[in-house]
Scaffold this active site. Structure first.
Site, PDB file in Angstrom:
ATOM      1  N   GLY A 146      17.385   8.812  53.394  1.00 61.36           N
ATOM      2  CA  GLY A 146      17.996   8.918  54.757  1.00 61.36           C
ATOM      3  C   GLY A 146      18.398  10.507  54.909  1.00 61.36           C
ATOM      4  N   ILE A 148      20.962  11.874  53.449  1.00 58.66           N
ATOM      5  CA  ILE A 148      21.360  12.505  52.484  1.00 58.66           C
ATOM      6  C   ILE A 148      19.851  12.798  51.325  1.00 58.66           C
ATOM      7  CG2 ILE A 148      22.546  12.038  50.139  1.00 58.66           C
ATOM      8  CD1 ILE A 148      24.671  10.802  51.708  1.00 58.66           C
ATOM      9  N   HIS A 275      32.234   9.783  40.359  1.00 58.58           N
ATOM     10  CA  HIS A 275      31.838   9.413  41.732  1.00 58.58           C
ATOM     11  C   HIS A 275      32.556  10.668  42.391  1.00 58.58           C
ATOM     12  CE1 HIS A 275      31.509   6.158  44.802  1.00 58.58           C
ATOM     13  NE2 HIS A 275      31.143   7.402  45.412  1.00 58.58           N
TER      14      HIS A 275
END
Length: 324
Positions: A146, A148, A275
């Site tokens: 997509g 990203i 993360h």
């Protein structure tokens, strides 16, 4: 328009918010800033536990829009059953592309060039040279192509990679070349030196990376996950890593946070980052721009951007299904 808008950023720090709504600041505190039943536009607090962001949702009987500041929406999906029909769920497409793509390249380069080993050797005062793999001339497979994934490819090109293969839920064409459907993934894996995961977490992608997926990866390949932890079957990954046949760089894990003593911390050939793909200095200005644009559209009754689904409809929009 008279409506409450809940923002996780103080409204006086966001220039350009339209007049009309009453802006309430709430970033997950114990006390709500007002009655959730009066909230028309809810911006979910960023990087908070799922239960925090969902706590006011069952009482939001007048809400029209739920806006995440993450590219993925799996953190709010469990709360949708509490919402009335017609509520639009929007993600943060356009906010995280730069930061996540930067981290992806960082993880690839650090893993290939052996940076973690250099850091450990520096701690011991040891000079350890030698040949390491380069990113140049490598074949890269992006799973979850997509916005990203596209940003990652933009940054791969200057490194003279041999080729980039792209996979999403369904086939389509882009200016850079074809995007293959998930059904073709098994035939593409054996050709990739680096496999980058940027998929959202859905029932289709949960444990997409299982023992069969890993077995199809070529010897010496690198698996990079910047999507969602449960996309990878952690037990299957650990089994493969123990053989030393492949390596991995993980910004997301399952479970998360990764608890002390978890075998992934010490598995051979693994680089773990906590993360941090999204939370950088690039986040806040892009998040503010998104909110100003969306809220001006909301007030002026114009179509919103990044609508993933509308409650009482279960199908994800195509863009939302191919990005994190």
């Amino acid at each position: 328009m008279t409506a409450d808008v809940w923002l996780p950023i103080p409204p006086d720090e966001i220039e350009g918010l339209p007049e009309g709504p009453t802006y309430r600041f709430w970033d997950g505190a114990e006390d709500f800033p007002a009655d959730p039943a009066d909230c028309a536009y809810y911006v979910v607090p960023y990087m908070k536990p799922v239960e925090v962001g969902l706590r006011p949702v069952p009482r939001m009987s007048s809400v029209q829009v739920v806006q995440t500041l993450s590219a993925g929406v799996d953190n709010v999906m469990p709360g949708l059953k509490h919402l009335p029909p017609g509520v639009r769920l929007c993600n943060a497409r356009g906010v995280h592309e730069a930061s996540t793509a930067e981290l992806t390249l960082t993880l690839i380069l650090a893993s290939l060039r052996g940076v973690p080993d250099f850091v450990r050797a520096q701690d011991r005062g040891e000079w350890r040279g030698g040949f390491r793999p380069a990113l140049a001339d490598k074949s890269v497979l992006i799973v979850g192509y997509g916005s990203i994934g596209s940003a990652i490819e933009d940054r791969l090109v200057p490194f003279e990679v041999a080729r980039v293969a792209r996979v999403a839920r369904s086939a389509r064409t882009t200016a850079r070349g074809p995007v293959r459907p998930l059904t073709e993934l098994p035939s593409l894996l054996p050709e990739a030196d680096v496999v980058v995961l940027v998929t959202p977490l859905t029932e289709t992608t949960r444990h997409l990376v299982n023992a069969d997926f890993l077995a199809r990866m070529k010897d010496g390949a690198l698996l990079v996950n910047v999507g969602r932890g449960p996309v990878v079957d952690a037990k299957a990954l650990l089994s493969e890593l123990e053989t030393g046949r492949i390596t991995a760089a993980l910004d997301v894990t399952d479970p998360e946070p990764l608890p002390p003593g978890h075998p992934l911390w010490r598995a051979p050939g693994v680089l773990v980052s906590p993360h941090v793909g999204g939370p950088t200095s690039a986040f806040l200005p892009r998040a503010k721009r998104l909110l100003v644009d969306q809220l001006n559209r909301f007030v002026n009754r114009e179509p919103l951007r990044n609508v993933i689904l509308t409650t009482s409809t279960t199908d994800l929009a195509p863009d939302g299904a191919t990005d994190v």
